[in-house]
Design a protein around this motif. Structure first.
Motif, PDB file in Angstrom:
ATOM      1  N   TYR A 146       0.814  -1.206   0.000  1.00 23.64           N
ATOM      2  CA  TYR A 146       0.000   0.000   0.000  1.00 23.64           C
ATOM      3  C   TYR A 146       0.850   1.259   0.000  1.00 23.64           C
ATOM      4  O   TYR A 146       0.380   2.336  -0.374  1.00 23.64           O
ATOM      5  N   GLU A 201       2.608   1.294  -7.569  1.00 23.08           N
ATOM      6  CA  GLU A 201       1.346   0.584  -7.774  1.00 23.08           C
ATOM      7  C   GLU A 201       0.259   1.534  -8.277  1.00 23.08           C
ATOM      8  O   GLU A 201      -0.589   1.153  -9.083  1.00 23.08           O
ATOM      9  N   TYR A 202       0.251   2.769  -7.816  1.00 21.12           N
ATOM     10  CA  TYR A 202      -0.752   3.750  -8.215  1.00 21.12           C
ATOM     11  C   TYR A 202      -0.431   4.330  -9.583  1.00 21.12           C
ATOM     12  O   TYR A 202      -1.324   4.767 -10.308  1.00 21.12           O
ATOM     13  N   TYR A 205      -6.382  -0.242  -5.245  1.00 21.56           N
ATOM     14  CA  TYR A 205      -6.958  -0.794  -4.022  1.00 21.56           C
ATOM     15  C   TYR A 205      -8.314  -0.136  -3.744  1.00 21.56           C
ATOM     16  O   TYR A 205      -8.617   0.938  -4.259  1.00 21.56           O
ATOM     17  N   THR A 206      -9.119  -0.781  -2.898  1.00 18.74           N
ATOM     18  CA  THR A 206     -10.454  -0.295  -2.589  1.00 18.74           C
ATOM     19  C   THR A 206     -10.423   1.158  -2.127  1.00 18.74           C
ATOM     20  O   THR A 206      -9.592   1.548  -1.313  1.00 18.74           O
TER      21      THR A 206
END
Length: 539
Positions: free
Chosen positions: A400, A405-406, A414-415
């Protein structure tokens, strides 16, 4: 009223000179309230704080009155414990020195003079007027809407009845003396903390819409638009939205610095700079802390020495607006230093974003949040970035916290709560940067002046302070915690419960969200009353 007569705010030297002479004629010769003098001229003791309105016939002042909102009022000296007679949580002003030349003391002239003065009172946020009404004219004042309170004051030669007029009374009086609008709120809590903030009806409505999956096209489009608006606002290349607080966003920045390696410098001159130092330590970063006392600006030459080493630094991490003190650090000077030494710059913009202009040109990473100056709900944070971003693949960085990742996913990885994103999207639609910054600057400057007048001097001077964050050292022997408790009981949600504020006996008044000046005026008057009454004295 006769068109030959003009009612206006006094601004000219000759108008003020005639005010002093009419003051003498009325309150020395006609109403023996002061001793005579050879000059036949009486300068009011509150002259420098009064706002005067005059009725002119040509260049002759034939009528006047004065308005003043700063305590103590003249009525404070005449009536002991004045506040016990007055309604709570009101923006008070005192109307004084009402005088008209003989032959002009009819209702129309008086009403016109008072109505023009009312425009000023409305603009300044007053909602209750108090006067010392000459006893012989009590009937006239009652006709104009004033209500008596307390005992008659004064002496045999000049007796006065304390009177007031409230916003509620205005609505019931056919020809009110002052056409002041009723207060804009129902006395609910006034949010004056760094966050959360009071949101607009539009933002509230957006938040209540039916939630949806972060995989749906409709959500992804709102997400894309939100990110685009954020980048335009901060002059950034890209931004990643996260579910969490500003601390999470700064952890993501620390993660990137960890992946990049190299030695760095972390600047600290307040609580949130101290937290950056702590986060750098938790991530095991190789760095030197460059610290200044809280509320002090950084010495650029000290930063230069820390960057040049040896060994030389490759990155620098700093807070733009230090929330704990209100200090706006000189980011442009820091940018220039970093360009000169080819140093990567990272910023904490949590309290500057949405309250003052933010320009992330030449900034590698920067953090922000939804629930402060942007005017939305708490719960989202963001990291502004420019490439290249390193991936933690095959390393120990939690998923996270991996900014890559973004960046590399075609969807939100992610949620994410669609309600929070929708609310932030609406807040950004409503956000007008020049107007908002100007409102904060003007209101902050006005509030600073009012606070200083009652003995509360902000920690950081106006030139270096974010006008949306006023940190106030509470004068000895008063206790900030007890003062804050009392303000909360009266509906003013100031900041004072953080450990760093309690330890230093500070309170904070913040203008992160929409605040009406009338509420701030009531706040200042409440603070003034508490200070004068000795509320919160240490035991």
């Amino acid at each position: 009223m006769d068109p030959e007569f003009v009612v206006k705010q006094a601004t000219e030297p000759w108008e003020f000179e005639q005010i002093h002479r009419l003051n003498y004629e009325t309150f020395v010769e006609e109403i023996p309230q002061h001793e005579p003098n050879a000059q036949r001229r009486l300068v009011d003791r509150f002259h420098d704080e009064n706002t005067y309105f005059v009725c002119l016939h040509g260049r002759e002042v034939v009528g006047m009155l004065a308005i003043r909102g700063r305590r103590p009022f003249s009525l404070d000296a005449k009536l002991k414990d004045l506040d016990s007679y007055l309604p709570q949580a009101r923006a008070l002003c005192e109307l004084r020195l009402l005088a008209l030349k003989p032959g002009l003391r009819h209702g129309r002239m008086l009403h016109r003079l008072l109505q023009v003065a009312a425009d000023h009172m409305v603009r300044q946020g007053y909602d209750t007027v108090v006067i010392s009404g000459l006893l012989q004219q009590e009937r006239l004042y009652r006709h104009l809407g004033f209500v008596p309170f307390g005992p008659v004051v004064g002496h045999d030669r000049a007796q006065y009845q304390p009177m007031m007029l409230t916003a509620e009374r205005y609505a019931r009086v056919r020809r009110p003396i002052v056409a002041v609008e009723p207060p804009p709120r129902d006395r609910r809590a006034v949010y004056l903390m760094p966050g959360p903030v009071e949101v607009s009806p539009g933002v509230e409505q957006a938040f209540t819409r039916t939630t949806c999956s972060h995989r749906l096209d409709q959500f992804l489009e709102i997400h894309r638009q939100t990110c685009a608006r954020l980048c335009r606002l901060a002059r950034a290349r890209a931004v990643a939205l996260l579910m969490g607080s500003g601390t999470l966003a700064n952890d993501v920045i620390a993660g990137q610095l960890c992946l990049r390696g190299g030695r760095g410098v972390v600047l600290s001159n307040g609580e949130f700079g101290r937290r950056l130092v702590e986060q750098a330590e938790r991530f095991g970063l190789d760095f030197q802390a460059c610290e200044e006392p809280w509320g002090r600006p950084f010495d650029v030459e000290r930063i230069r020495a820390a960057v040049e080493g040896p060994p030389r630094a490759s990155w620098l991490w700093a807070v733009h607006c230090e929330t704990s003190t209100g200090m706006v650090n000189d980011v442009e000077a820091i940018k220039a230093l970093c360009r000169e030494h080819d140093v990567t710059l990272c910023l904490d913009c949590v309290s500057s974003l949405g309250t003052i202009p933010v320009d992330l040109t030449d900034v590698f990473l920067a953090s922000g949040v939804s629930g402060k100056g942007l005017g939305s709900y708490s719960g989202l944070s963001m990291v502004f970035y420019r490439e290249p971003i390193l991936s933690s693949e095959g390393r120990s960085l939690p998923a996270y916290l991996d900014l890559a990742e973004y960046m590399y996913q075609n969807t939100v990885p992610y949620t994410m709560c669609s309600n929070l994103v929708g609310a932030l999207h609406r807040a950004l639609e409503e956000f007008n940067p020049p107007q908002r910054y100007d409102e904060i600057a003007q209101t902050g400057a006005w509030l600073r002046e009012e606070l200083e007048a009652v003995g509360l001097v902000p920690l950081v001077d106006a030139e270096r302070c974010n006008p949306a964050v006023l940190t106030l050292p509470v004068p000895h022997p008063m206790d900030a915690a007890e003062l804050g408790d009392e303000l909360h009981r009266q509906g003013f949600l100031v900041s004072y419960r953080s450990r760093y504020l309690l330890d230093r006996n500070w309170i904070q008044i913040c203008l992160m969200g929409p605040v009406h000046r009338r509420d701030l005026r009531v706040l200042v008057q409440t603070l003034d009353r508490l200070i004068r009454a000795g509320a919160g004295v240490r035991v």
